[in-house]
Design a protein around this motif. Structure first.
Motif, PDB file in Angstrom:
ATOM      1  N   ILE A 113       0.841  -1.215   0.000  1.00  0.00           N
ATOM      2  CA  ILE A 113       0.000   0.000   0.000  1.00  0.00           C
ATOM      3  C   ILE A 113       0.867   1.253   0.000  1.00  0.00           C
ATOM      4  N   LYS A 114       1.909   1.237   0.809  1.00  0.00           N
ATOM      5  CA  LYS A 114       2.773   2.426   0.894  1.00  0.00           C
ATOM      6  C   LYS A 114       3.493   2.670  -0.434  1.00  0.00           C
ATOM      7  N   LEU A 115       3.952   1.604  -1.060  1.00  0.00           N
ATOM      8  CA  LEU A 115       4.641   1.759  -2.350  1.00  0.00           C
ATOM      9  C   LEU A 115       3.671   2.242  -3.426  1.00  0.00           C
ATOM     10  N   ALA A 116       2.464   1.692  -3.426  1.00  0.00           N
ATOM     11  CA  ALA A 116       1.467   2.126  -4.414  1.00  0.00           C
ATOM     12  C   ALA A 116       1.193   3.619  -4.249  1.00  0.00           C
ATOM     13  N   PRO A 123      -4.864   2.564  -3.794  1.00  0.00           N
ATOM     14  CA  PRO A 123      -5.127   1.167  -3.455  1.00  0.00           C
ATOM     15  C   PRO A 123      -6.627   0.886  -3.297  1.00  0.00           C
ATOM     16  N   ILE A 124      -7.039  -0.269  -3.794  1.00  0.00           N
ATOM     17  CA  ILE A 124      -8.373  -0.801  -3.495  1.00  0.00           C
ATOM     18  C   ILE A 124      -8.108  -1.900  -2.474  1.00  0.00           C
ATOM     19  N   GLU A 149      -4.580  -3.078  10.957  1.00  0.00           N
ATOM     20  CA  GLU A 149      -3.187  -3.491  10.719  1.00  0.00           C
ATOM     21  C   GLU A 149      -2.579  -2.867   9.461  1.00  0.00           C
ATOM     22  N   VAL A 150      -3.421  -2.358   8.592  1.00  0.00           N
ATOM     23  CA  VAL A 150      -2.879  -1.803   7.340  1.00  0.00           C
ATOM     24  C   VAL A 150      -3.328  -0.341   7.149  1.00  0.00           C
ATOM     25  N   PHE A 159      -4.831   8.433   3.156  1.00  0.00           N
ATOM     26  CA  PHE A 159      -6.118   7.768   3.403  1.00  0.00           C
ATOM     27  C   PHE A 159      -7.189   8.242   2.410  1.00  0.00           C
ATOM     28  N   GLU A 160      -7.102   9.494   2.025  1.00  0.00           N
ATOM     29  CA  GLU A 160      -8.103  10.041   1.092  1.00  0.00           C
ATOM     30  C   GLU A 160      -8.080   9.313  -0.251  1.00  0.00           C
ATOM     31  N   LYS A 161      -6.976   8.649  -0.548  1.00  0.00           N
ATOM     32  CA  LYS A 161      -6.857   7.980  -1.868  1.00  0.00           C
ATOM     33  C   LYS A 161      -7.292   6.518  -1.825  1.00  0.00           C
ATOM     34  N   ILE A 162      -7.635   6.035  -0.635  1.00  0.00           N
ATOM     35  CA  ILE A 162      -7.939   4.602  -0.489  1.00  0.00           C
ATOM     36  C   ILE A 162      -9.405   4.293  -0.809  1.00  0.00           C
TER      37      ILE A 162
END
Ligand code: PGA
Length: 249
Positions: A113-116, A123-124, A149-150, A159-162
């Motif tokens: 997730i962090k790399l994406a 991330p979805i 945990e993630v 978070f706004e992009k998740i």
């Protein structure tokens, strides 16, 4: 305002030629759709060709996975930077098939997730309980932990992009779906969990339902206030079914 999304997870299906034909039909048949964002997630091998077909259209391009390392000696892996260089905008992270068959842990999912996000890809993130957990009435606790945990370990701006996808494992590819009430109950719960950490921003998070979502059940499920669309497996391989699901909004 949150966005209604219908995303097609093609999994390990179609040749490149078949995938290009499928996406061409989706683009053609979705021209009059305005209140829902379509996303397609073809296999890695199709990303370039499918991307060419949807360039300049409203349909978004997703990958089904990305590596948990940025680059280097990781034979067979595909990095988020590589995906970004092909204009990939989304990536599915934490699908139950990845968790189960490839033993992807919360730690690995967090790295992905962090790399994406660092590559500008949304991330979805998938969460969901298995049948034994549902029957033991542990689904709330299981999903909460997967999120804590993630998702709780990323910052507020990221978070706004998740996008979240709730996918009960017992409903994936089985023909069994959660009822609209079961979906609403846990989607509302997920939003509550997210708002405890991220406050009002959670109101804008799209939470998708996944698991045997079909034209015949999508309307009822999508009518619920905390269900903002679907992550579609089997039915996304047929353009008519996929568009019929999207038209359920
Ligand atoms: P399904 O798959 O629609 O075939 O049940 C959903 C998913 O795994 O994303």
């Amino acid at each position: 305002m949150r966005t209604n999304i219908v995303a097609g997870n093609w999994k390990m299906n179609t040749t490149v030629e078949e995938g290009v034909k499928l996406v061409s039909e989706i683009v053609e048949k979705s021209k009059d759709l305005s209140n829902v964002k379509l996303i397609v997630a073809p296999p890695f091998t199709h990303i370039f060709s499918v991307g060419e077909k949807i360039r300049g259209t409203a349909t978004g391009l997703s990958a089904q996975n990305c590596a948990s390392e940025a680059k280097g000696a990781f034979t067979g892996e595909v990095s988020s930077e590589m995906l970004a260089s092909l204009n990939v905008e989304y990536v599915i992270i934490g699908h139950s098939e990845r968790r189960e068959y490839y033993k992807e842990s919360d730690e690995i999912l967090l790295k992905k997730i962090k790399l994406a996000l660092a590559s500008g890809i949304s991330p979805i993130f998938c969460a969901g309980e298995n049948l034994a957990e549902r029957e033991a009435n542990r689904h709330f606790e299981v999903v909460k932990k997967q999120i804590e945990e993630v998702v709780f370990k990323i910052n507020e701006t990221d978070f706004e992009k998740i996008i979240i996808a709730y996918e009960p494992v017992w409903a994936i590819g089985t023909g069994k779906t959660a009822t609209a009430e079961q979906a609403q109950e846990i989607h509302a719960y997920i939003r509550k969990v997210l708002s405890a950490k991220f406050g009002e921003k959670a109101e804008n998070t799209s939470i998708l339902y996944g698991g045997s979502c079909k034209p015949g059940n999508a309307k009822e499920i999508f009518s619920k206030p905390d269900v903002d669309g679907g992550l579609i497996g089997g039915a996304s391989l047929n353009a008519d079914e996929f568009i019929a699901i999207a038209k359920s909004f």
